[in-house]
Design an enzyme around this catalytic site. Sequence first.
Site: not given
Length: 375
Positions: A217-218
């Site tokens: 997740l970014h």
Amino acid sequence: MKSIKIISVVGARPNFMKMAPIHNAFIQLEIRNKSKYIGPSIRHLICHTGQHYDKRMSDIFFNDLNLPKPDYYLGVGSGSHAEQTAKIMIEFEKVLLAEKPDLVLVYGDVNSTIACSLVASKIGIKIAHVEAGLRSFDPSMPEEINRILTDHLSDFLFVSEQSGLKNLNKEGISKEKIFFVGNTMIDSLVSYFPKSKKSNILNTFNIHNDQFILVTLHRPSNVDDKNNLKKIIDLLNQLAELRKIIFPVHPRTKANIKIHSHKLHPNLIMTEPIGYIDFLTLMKNAELVFTDSGGIQEETTYLKVPCITLRDNTERPSTVTVGTNLLVGRDLLAAKKSILRILKGKIKKGEIPDLWDGKASKRIVKILMENFSKH
Ligand code: UD1
């Protein structure tokens, strides 16, 4: 003998695997050219802007993909969008003025892509965009602005999936510039996958038999708000009761997590970003992948591994309509329900989208060569 000079621009992690198979296709062409003249001689240079600069976000990919050291490294580093884009433009203009290439090849949708396209277009150098036509229709994503502008500046638009053709058509881009070639990220997957048999990463994390969830997740929309990020970690802690979770943490995410202020379940393993070959191994063996990445939606579709995407939209709709991807919005409850269904064996069967066959780069090089031979 006629000679053509091409500069590929890469800057951020997802660019490297999109460029590697094109670099290799140019090398193959030059080798064949040496034994028997089949067209103009090619010089393919690599310019790395330095948008991503950590060893684990950049160097490890050059090693894994057997890429040579870049011919130019601009070292621009991080900054606000304006700062980063402007620094890249200033440095890249110097490269173009010194090299005077015939073509600039840009990849994907990152700030390096639009910055270098703008510079090339003002100097009057032709631009080819690899992964053209994708649209999330969400102008709040910086990548969406980068995609639209890059496409409208480009002379060759290499499209990876059917939706791209429709989008470019609607935007009035001339048909002669558009080529449906397939996906160069999948070319890399196909050609480097055999190397993953040598990876030791499953032993490193002591995970076997598809009994783990892989998480990345970014996106700013998920990780920039610390409260939201805390809710995500809470969900991962709950899921860790059921399965081991491997979560390689992107620098943007790391900056926003105060790992020490969270009580982490021992099954929730947060680790440094992981190299290309090890990551392929993890994806292939995961029971499911939980992500907000663009490229991972495509790679899991090719590998037929279930993917839950924590986003309201995707610019890669074929991963949902054809592949194994499921969009759950940014709704963590919906994400949890979908994940639990998969863990119970209720899996969406997917197919591989058209032309994701490992040969996109060869098509791109062929089109470029035919075009340059004419002029
Ligand atoms: C960029 C791309 C995004 C892509 C992602 C893949 C844009 C607008 N975004 O987002 O489309 O999905 O790369 O990773 O181009 N940092 C480091 N080390 C690095 C690189 C970055 O510590 O090697 C930190 C910096 O503090 C920086 C932050 O990570 O501020 C974010 O980096 P940046 O390049 O601005 O955007 P990404 O979120 O990585």
